[in-house]
Motif scaffolding. Structure first.
Motif, PDB file in Angstrom:
ATOM      1  N   VAL A  11      39.692  -8.423 -21.703  1.00 40.42           N
ATOM      2  CA  VAL A  11      39.777  -8.425 -20.237  1.00 40.42           C
ATOM      3  C   VAL A  11      41.217  -8.640 -19.781  1.00 40.42           C
ATOM      4  CG1 VAL A  11      39.132  -9.708 -18.163  1.00 40.42           C
ATOM      5  CG2 VAL A  11      37.386  -9.112 -19.855  1.00 40.42           C
ATOM      6  N   THR A  12      41.888  -9.627 -20.345  1.00 40.22           N
ATOM      7  CA  THR A  12      43.268  -9.897 -19.921  1.00 40.22           C
ATOM      8  C   THR A  12      44.193  -8.733 -20.284  1.00 40.22           C
ATOM      9  OG1 THR A  12      43.708 -11.151 -21.953  1.00 40.22           O
ATOM     10  CG2 THR A  12      42.976 -12.397 -20.034  1.00 40.22           C
ATOM     11  N   ALA A  13      43.902  -8.054 -21.402  1.00 42.07           N
ATOM     12  CA  ALA A  13      44.716  -6.893 -21.773  1.00 42.07           C
ATOM     13  C   ALA A  13      44.511  -5.728 -20.813  1.00 42.07           C
ATOM     14  CB  ALA A  13      44.365  -6.460 -23.196  1.00 42.07           C
ATOM     15  N   MET A  14      43.390  -5.725 -20.077  1.00 43.58           N
ATOM     16  CA  MET A  14      43.083  -4.653 -19.136  1.00 43.58           C
ATOM     17  C   MET A  14      43.572  -4.964 -17.723  1.00 43.58           C
ATOM     18  SD  MET A  14      39.226  -3.693 -20.452  1.00 43.58           S
ATOM     19  CE  MET A  14      38.990  -2.331 -19.305  1.00 43.58           C
ATOM     20  N   GLN A  15      44.274  -6.095 -17.548  1.00 41.37           N
ATOM     21  CA  GLN A  15      44.754  -6.456 -16.220  1.00 41.37           C
ATOM     22  C   GLN A  15      45.912  -5.558 -15.812  1.00 41.37           C
ATOM     23  OE1 GLN A  15      45.715 -10.655 -15.703  1.00 41.37           O
ATOM     24  NE2 GLN A  15      44.862 -10.553 -13.636  1.00 41.37           N
ATOM     25  N   LEU A  16      45.882  -5.117 -14.574  1.00 42.93           N
ATOM     26  CA  LEU A  16      46.873  -4.192 -14.024  1.00 42.93           C
ATOM     27  C   LEU A  16      47.996  -4.973 -13.338  1.00 42.93           C
ATOM     28  CD1 LEU A  16      44.244  -1.763 -12.457  1.00 42.93           C
ATOM     29  CD2 LEU A  16      45.448  -1.474 -14.645  1.00 42.93           C
ATOM     30  N   PRO A  17      49.122  -4.337 -13.028  1.00 40.49           N
ATOM     31  CA  PRO A  17      50.229  -5.043 -12.360  1.00 40.49           C
ATOM     32  C   PRO A  17      49.833  -5.672 -11.027  1.00 40.49           C
ATOM     33  CG  PRO A  17      51.012  -2.977 -13.268  1.00 40.49           C
ATOM     34  CD  PRO A  17      49.523  -2.973 -13.442  1.00 40.49           C
ATOM     35  N   THR A  18      48.799  -5.166 -10.376  1.00 46.38           N
ATOM     36  CA  THR A  18      48.351  -5.739  -9.104  1.00 46.38           C
ATOM     37  C   THR A  18      47.641  -7.077  -9.271  1.00 46.38           C
ATOM     38  OG1 THR A  18      46.234  -4.580  -9.276  1.00 46.38           O
ATOM     39  CG2 THR A  18      48.029  -3.450  -8.103  1.00 46.38           C
ATOM     40  N   GLY A  19      47.264  -7.415 -10.491  1.00 47.97           N
ATOM     41  CA  GLY A  19      46.443  -8.598 -10.738  1.00 47.97           C
ATOM     42  C   GLY A  19      44.986  -8.253 -10.925  1.00 47.97           C
ATOM     43  N   ALA A  20      44.558  -7.087 -10.435  1.00 46.52           N
ATOM     44  CA  ALA A  20      43.195  -6.618 -10.652  1.00 46.52           C
ATOM     45  C   ALA A  20      43.041  -6.138 -12.091  1.00 46.52           C
ATOM     46  CB  ALA A  20      42.868  -5.496  -9.674  1.00 46.52           C
ATOM     47  N   SER A  69      43.785   2.550 -23.323  1.00 48.71           N
ATOM     48  CA  SER A  69      44.457   1.914 -22.190  1.00 48.71           C
ATOM     49  C   SER A  69      43.458   1.658 -21.064  1.00 48.71           C
ATOM     50  CB  SER A  69      45.602   2.797 -21.677  1.00 48.71           C
ATOM     51  OG  SER A  69      45.086   4.029 -21.175  1.00 48.71           O
ATOM     52  N   ALA A  70      43.824   0.757 -20.171  1.00 46.65           N
ATOM     53  CA  ALA A  70      42.936   0.422 -19.063  1.00 46.65           C
ATOM     54  C   ALA A  70      43.012   1.484 -17.979  1.00 46.65           C
ATOM     55  CB  ALA A  70      43.311  -0.934 -18.471  1.00 46.65           C
ATOM     56  N   ASP A  71      41.863   1.909 -17.482  1.00 42.84           N
ATOM     57  CA  ASP A  71      41.824   2.793 -16.323  1.00 42.84           C
ATOM     58  C   ASP A  71      42.455   2.065 -15.143  1.00 42.84           C
ATOM     59  OD1 ASP A  71      40.588   4.077 -13.851  1.00 42.84           O
ATOM     60  OD2 ASP A  71      39.781   5.373 -15.410  1.00 42.84           O
ATOM     61  N   ASP A  72      43.190   2.790 -14.316  1.00 42.80           N
ATOM     62  CA  ASP A  72      43.885   2.116 -13.219  1.00 42.80           C
ATOM     63  C   ASP A  72      43.024   1.958 -11.973  1.00 42.80           C
ATOM     64  OD1 ASP A  72      43.849   4.705 -12.318  1.00 42.80           O
ATOM     65  OD2 ASP A  72      46.014   4.982 -12.306  1.00 42.80           O
ATOM     66  N   THR A  73      41.729   2.297 -12.082  1.00 47.10           N
ATOM     67  CA  THR A  73      40.787   2.024 -10.991  1.00 47.10           C
ATOM     68  C   THR A  73      40.174   0.648 -11.205  1.00 47.10           C
ATOM     69  OG1 THR A  73      40.257   4.366 -10.691  1.00 47.10           O
ATOM     70  CG2 THR A  73      38.672   2.767  -9.829  1.00 47.10           C
ATOM     71  N   ALA A  74      40.211  -0.188 -10.190  1.00 44.83           N
ATOM     72  CA  ALA A  74      39.628  -1.531 -10.254  1.00 44.83           C
ATOM     73  C   ALA A  74      38.508  -1.641  -9.233  1.00 44.83           C
ATOM     74  CB  ALA A  74      40.697  -2.590  -9.982  1.00 44.83           C
ATOM     75  N   LEU A  75      37.395  -2.223  -9.628  1.00 47.31           N
ATOM     76  CA  LEU A  75      36.232  -2.370  -8.761  1.00 47.31           C
ATOM     77  C   LEU A  75      36.123  -3.826  -8.308  1.00 47.31           C
ATOM     78  CD1 LEU A  75      33.678  -0.221 -10.792  1.00 47.31           C
ATOM     79  CD2 LEU A  75      35.229   0.501  -8.948  1.00 47.31           C
ATOM     80  N   LEU A  76      35.937  -4.016  -7.028  1.00 48.30           N
ATOM     81  CA  LEU A  76      35.974  -5.362  -6.454  1.00 48.30           C
ATOM     82  C   LEU A  76      34.867  -6.257  -7.014  1.00 48.30           C
ATOM     83  CD1 LEU A  76      37.218  -7.338  -4.450  1.00 48.30           C
ATOM     84  CD2 LEU A  76      35.771  -6.365  -2.671  1.00 48.30           C
ATOM     85  N   THR A  77      33.627  -5.759  -7.044  1.00 48.78           N
ATOM     86  CA  THR A  77      32.534  -6.591  -7.556  1.00 48.78           C
ATOM     87  C   THR A  77      32.772  -6.952  -9.013  1.00 48.78           C
ATOM     88  OG1 THR A  77      30.916  -5.654  -6.025  1.00 48.78           O
ATOM     89  CG2 THR A  77      30.069  -6.687  -8.010  1.00 48.78           C
ATOM     90  N   GLY A  78      33.148  -5.965  -9.822  1.00 50.61           N
ATOM     91  CA  GLY A  78      33.410  -6.245 -11.226  1.00 50.61           C
ATOM     92  C   GLY A  78      34.522  -7.249 -11.408  1.00 50.61           C
ATOM     93  N   ASN A  79      35.553  -7.170 -10.585  1.00 52.24           N
ATOM     94  CA  ASN A  79      36.663  -8.122 -10.686  1.00 52.24           C
ATOM     95  C   ASN A  79      36.255  -9.515 -10.231  1.00 52.24           C
ATOM     96  OD1 ASN A  79      39.851  -7.078 -11.099  1.00 52.24           O
ATOM     97  ND2 ASN A  79      38.286  -5.485 -10.951  1.00 52.24           N
ATOM     98  N   ALA A  80      35.404  -9.598  -9.221  1.00 55.60           N
ATOM     99  CA  ALA A  80      34.899 -10.914  -8.824  1.00 55.60           C
ATOM    100  C   ALA A  80      34.100 -11.538  -9.959  1.00 55.60           C
ATOM    101  CB  ALA A  80      34.045 -10.787  -7.565  1.00 55.60           C
ATOM    102  N   SER A  81      33.277 -10.731 -10.621  1.00 52.62           N
ATOM    103  CA  SER A  81      32.542 -11.221 -11.781  1.00 52.62           C
ATOM    104  C   SER A  81      33.502 -11.677 -12.875  1.00 52.62           C
ATOM    105  CB  SER A  81      31.622 -10.116 -12.306  1.00 52.62           C
ATOM    106  OG  SER A  81      30.971 -10.512 -13.495  1.00 52.62           O
ATOM    107  N   LEU A  82      34.598 -10.944 -13.078  1.00 47.91           N
ATOM    108  CA  LEU A  82      35.576 -11.329 -14.084  1.00 47.91           C
ATOM    109  C   LEU A  82      36.302 -12.617 -13.711  1.00 47.91           C
ATOM    110  CD1 LEU A  82      36.983  -7.818 -14.962  1.00 47.91           C
ATOM    111  CD2 LEU A  82      35.660  -9.319 -16.472  1.00 47.91           C
ATOM    112  N   TYR A  83      36.506 -12.845 -12.428  1.00 49.60           N
ATOM    113  CA  TYR A  83      37.094 -14.104 -11.976  1.00 49.60           C
ATOM    114  C   TYR A  83      36.210 -15.276 -12.415  1.00 49.60           C
ATOM    115  CZ  TYR A  83      39.006 -17.590  -8.714  1.00 49.60           C
ATOM    116  OH  TYR A  83      39.563 -18.717  -8.154  1.00 49.60           O
TER     117      TYR A  83
END
Length: 366
Positions: A134-143, A153-167
């Motif tokens: 998960v941390t390796a997939m973090q983008l420069p935006t923090g998402a 490599s990590a896709d540069d699309t970030a989903l809000l619900t998925g990121n909240a779950s990751l938080y």
């Protein structure tokens, strides 16, 4: 486990009814520990963890452990799981970040439920691999990117619900790291940047504002504390809540879903709005089947169940919401404060009861 205390929400669900729901989830579990959406149906790691958490609330600790051991045994070397399995076979091989992260939530919940240090010791390597991914997939935006590309490599699309779950996942992972005395400073940095992105950088995430999960999940995961949580919930209430029926899955469709309704109840309970949480749990009981399982949703304009399926994760969301409201299990406070290791009761090693003054707690384990 007939003597195990289960949550009871007066006027909504009795302990006996919740025991029936836990049994309905257990009935779908395979002999190898896997928990699909329903027997013969899809399985994904996130929803399986949700079902295992409900089994722990219901006292089915052996079944929950079997589910977590299935996940550990099927984890890929990079820390991921396939996005879909059926009958033990990989159907969709994509690696999704929120699927990887959620094991940490389940293991922390199971430890709160059982105080089983051996369980944590066995599952910690899988949690560590998953959150390192998960941390390796973090983008420069923090998402965090939603999935891995074929090149790794990590896709540069970030989903809000998925990121909240990751938080939430990272916070639980940090609590587990403290428990096993294996600090993970990269996770601390990752969760700080991710929390900032969730609160202040809406442009870091794909626009899926039609979906109710993007509305309430940042509150459920603890990224919007205090007045900000109330403001966010108030802003979307009239858009998504259908009085007496529950929560729309999508803003512009006459379709309410049980899991989304119960997750809103979890968010409400987490910020202390217990009465509103009870109302939402009560509103979705029209989806309950005679055996204690739950239909996924209702197209209320047509008075029709859709999809025509009863899913383990919907039933699990009911159990978890009831527990958060009633405060029955030792893990009932997880959604209100998932990483509160420094406030565990020194005698029991678990969080104080819901509503108790926790300001004088001390860390139970070094």
């Amino acid at each position: 486990m007939p003597d195990h205390p289960l949550p009871e929400v007066s006027g909504v669900l009795s302990a006996g009814q919740l025991r029936q729901t836990v049994a309905a989830i257990a009935a779908e579990q395979s002999a190898d520990g896997a928990i699909p959406w329903f027997r013969g149906g899809r399985l994904d790691a996130w929803d399986m963890v949700e079902a295992a958490m409900a089994l722990d609330v219901g006292g089915e600790h052996g079944r929950a452990l079997a589910a977590y051991e299935w996940l550990a045994g099927n984890q890929r070397p990079d820390g991921s799981w396939a996005s879909e399995y059926r009958d033990g076979r990989v159907v969709a091989p994509a690696a999704e970040s929120n699927h990887a992260g959620y094991l940490a939530v389940g293991v922390w919940h199971s430890w709160l439920s059982t105080a089983d240090d051996g369980l944590v010791d066995r599952l910690w390597p899988a949690v560590r691999r998953a959150l390192d991914l998960v941390t390796a997939m973090q983008l420069p935006t923090g998402a965090v990117g939603w999935a891995l590309r074929p090149d790794g490599s990590a896709d540069d699309t970030a989903l809000l619900t998925g990121n909240a779950s990751l938080y939430q996942s990272l916070r639980c992972g940090i609590a587990l790291a403290a428990l096993v005395d294996d600090p993970q400073p990269d996770w601390d940095l990752a969760v700080t940047d991710l929390g900032a992105a969730l609160r202040t950088r809406p442009d870091a995430f794909a626009d899926r504002s039609r979906w109710s999960m993007d509305w309430y999940y940042p509150v459920l995961a603890g990224a919007f504390p205090g007045p900000a949580a109330d403001e966010r919930l108030g802003a979307g209430w009239d858009t998504f809540v259908v009085p007496g029926l529950g929560v729309r899955c999508v803003a512009d469709r006459p379709w309410v879903t049980g899991a989304e309704t119960c997750e809103l109840a979890l968010a409400l309970a987490a910020v202390g709005r217990t009465g509103a949480a009870v109302e939402q749990l009560a509103a979705m009981q029209h989806l309950r089947a005679e055996d204690g399982s739950y239909w996924t949703g209702l197209v209320y304009a047509d008075d029709a169940r859709w999809p025509v399926e009863r899913t383990t994760w919907t039933a699990a969301a009911v159990v978890l919401a009831a527990d958060a409201i009633a405060g029955t299990s030792p893990a009932a406070t997880l959604f209100a404060d998932p990483g509160a290791l420094d406030r565990l009761d020194p005698a029991s090693g678990r969080p104080p009861p819901v509503g108790a003054d926790r300001s004088d707690g001390r860390q139970a384990r070094g």
